[in-house]
Design an enzyme around this catalytic site. Sequence first.
Site, PDB file in Angstrom:
ATOM      1  N   CYS A  86       0.534  -1.162  -0.045  1.00 56.07           N
ATOM      2  CA  CYS A  86       0.065   0.107   0.012  1.00 56.07           C
ATOM      3  C   CYS A  86       0.789   1.151   0.159  1.00 56.07           C
ATOM      4  O   CYS A  86       1.818   1.224   0.712  1.00 56.07           O
ATOM      5  CB  CYS A  86      -0.929   0.081   1.226  1.00 56.07           C
ATOM      6  SG  CYS A  86      -1.910   1.349   1.414  1.00 56.07           S
ATOM      7  N   CYS A  95      -3.153   0.120   8.436  1.00 57.99           N
ATOM      8  CA  CYS A  95      -2.583  -1.547   8.306  1.00 57.99           C
ATOM      9  C   CYS A  95      -1.230  -1.910   8.654  1.00 57.99           C
ATOM     10  O   CYS A  95      -0.387  -1.897   7.934  1.00 57.99           O
ATOM     11  CB  CYS A  95      -2.664  -1.953   6.743  1.00 57.99           C
ATOM     12  SG  CYS A  95      -4.406  -1.831   6.295  1.00 57.99           S
ATOM     13  N   CYS A 175      -5.636   3.053  -1.533  1.00 58.19           N
ATOM     14  CA  CYS A 175      -5.897   2.236  -0.252  1.00 58.19           C
ATOM     15  C   CYS A 175      -6.138   0.803  -0.877  1.00 58.19           C
ATOM     16  O   CYS A 175      -6.910   0.643  -1.786  1.00 58.19           O
ATOM     17  CB  CYS A 175      -6.878   2.518   0.515  1.00 58.19           C
ATOM     18  SG  CYS A 175      -7.259   1.619   1.961  1.00 58.19           S
ATOM     19  N   ASN A 393     -23.017  -9.619  21.227  1.00 65.18           N
ATOM     20  CA  ASN A 393     -22.104  -9.017  20.136  1.00 65.18           C
ATOM     21  C   ASN A 393     -21.866  -7.641  20.654  1.00 65.18           C
ATOM     22  O   ASN A 393     -22.241  -6.495  19.735  1.00 65.18           O
ATOM     23  CB  ASN A 393     -22.575  -9.098  19.021  1.00 65.18           C
ATOM     24  CG  ASN A 393     -21.627  -8.638  17.979  1.00 65.18           C
ATOM     25  OD1 ASN A 393     -20.476  -8.634  18.110  1.00 65.18           O
ATOM     26  ND2 ASN A 393     -22.227  -8.377  16.412  1.00 65.18           N
ATOM     27  N   CYS A 420     -14.858  -8.095  19.601  1.00 67.91           N
ATOM     28  CA  CYS A 420     -13.920  -7.447  18.770  1.00 67.91           C
ATOM     29  C   CYS A 420     -12.654  -7.034  19.643  1.00 67.91           C
ATOM     30  O   CYS A 420     -11.809  -6.142  19.145  1.00 67.91           O
ATOM     31  CB  CYS A 420     -14.399  -6.373  18.204  1.00 67.91           C
ATOM     32  SG  CYS A 420     -15.086  -5.087  19.273  1.00 67.91           S
TER      33      CYS A 420
END
Length: 463
Positions: A86, A95, A175, A393, A420
Amino acid sequence: MADQQLRPGDEFEVLCTVLDETGAGVAQAASGTEQLRIHIAGALPRERVRIRLDHLSTHLRNSEREAWASLLDVLAPSPHRVPASCPAYGSCGGCTLIALAYPAQLDRKRERVQAQLAGHLALAALIVDPCVPSPRILGYRNQAKYVFGRAHESHRLVLGAFAPHSHDVVDLAGCQVVEPVLEEARQVLLAVLIEHAVEPFDEILRTGVLRYAVLRATAWGQVMATLVTARSHWAAAEAVALALCQRCPAVTSVILNVNESAGNALFGEHERVLVGQPSVEDTLGDVRVRLSSRSFFQTNRQVASRIYRDIVAAAPDGIARAVDVYAGACGIALSLVSKAREVVAIEENPATTQVAAASLAEQGADAARVRVVTGDAARCLADISDAGFVVLNPPRKGCSPEVLAAIMRLRPQWLAYLSCDPRTLARDLEVLVAGGAQVVQVTPYDMMPHTPHVETLALVRFA
C-alpha cells in the site's frame, strides 16, 4: 549503553522481540538505572533495527518506562517480512501489519487471544483454535471513512485519514484494503468536491463545511455515500450529490449528516437524503439486511458470513426463543430463525432498529418471527423470562456487569459471545465462568487483515 541516559532524539540499535496490541514492534533498552520498553511502528519481531527515540512516558513502573520511537532502518529483517503493498503504509497508521506475512499475522492474532485468556486463572487452561483466515486479504472492506482536508505535506485537498496521534491528514489514494468500487467512488467524489470549491472544515478556526465522507458498498456493488458536515446549511450539497451519482453510477444514495459537535464523534444526529433512499439493502450469506448511514455492519462480509454460519451451527434445533443482544442490523437474529420459534433482537440505536424493523416487515413469515426491541441491553434483557440460546456481540468495551448478571439469571442452554476485543472478552468470560458457565470453544477470525484487530467467537454452555 547501560550507563547512558537515553533522551528523545537519540538514535541507536535494538532487537525487536514482540508486537504490542497496536501492531508496533517492542524492544527493550537500558537507560541509566531504568529499563525502557520501546514501541516502534513498522518493526517486526526478531528484527534488529535502528531507531530514533521520540517520547518517554512520565510514569515509571517496576523500574520500567514506556517509550516510543521511529524506525530509521531495518538492519536484520524478520524472515516473515514482506513488501508492503500500500502506498500509504507507514503514514496512515491503518494496516500496521501489512509488512508481516499473512500466515504470521494469523499466528499473532491467535496468540493475542490466548495471552488474554492466560491472564485469568479460570481461563488459563483453554486452548484457542487457529485463527480463521479471510478469503480476501486485499479489497475486503465494504466501508471506508475518509477525512476531507489538506494533505500535511503538499496541502492538496484529499480524502484521507488522520495520521496516528495527530490531526495531520494523510492521502488514502490507492488504499489496498477497500473494495475497488469504494476507491472508484472516492476518486470521483474528490474531483467533484474540488470542482465545486468545497472547503474542508477547520477544527481550530471553525471554518469550512465538509468534515468526512463515509462510503458503504453493498454485495451488489452499490454505494451509499454519507457526507458529514459541520453545519446544516451547505448551498452546494445537492449539486455535489447529483454530480457524484451522475459520474459514478455505483453511487445510488447520498446522505447529508450534520455533526456540529467539537468532539471526535463521526456522525451527528440530524441528517437528510440528498439523492436516493435513506437506506440500502445488503446481504450476508443468505440473510438480507437493510442499512442506514449509521448502521453497524461487519466490515468484511465474507468473514462475517462464516461467523454467522458458525453461530447458527452452535444453536440447538427447535429452541423456543433465541436472543441477539447488540443486534445492529439484525443479521445474526435473522440467521437464527432456522433454529428458534422466536428471536428477540435487542439494539440500543433507534435509527438502526427503525430501519431493521422495516426491512423485517418486507421479508415474509420467517422474518416475522424476529422481534426487534430498542433500548439498553440490560434493561431489555430484564424483561425476558427465558431463552435457550443467546448471542452477545458487544462493542469494544464489552458487556456491562448488569448485562452479564442478566445472562446468568437467564442461564441459556448455550451462549455465543462474539467479541472485537480479546481483553474485554477474557474479562467477561471470567465473570460467566465464576457464575457456573463453561467455555467450550474459542475461535478467532481475521475480520480485518493487516491490522491488529481480531474477532473472536466464544461458545459457552450453562450447566
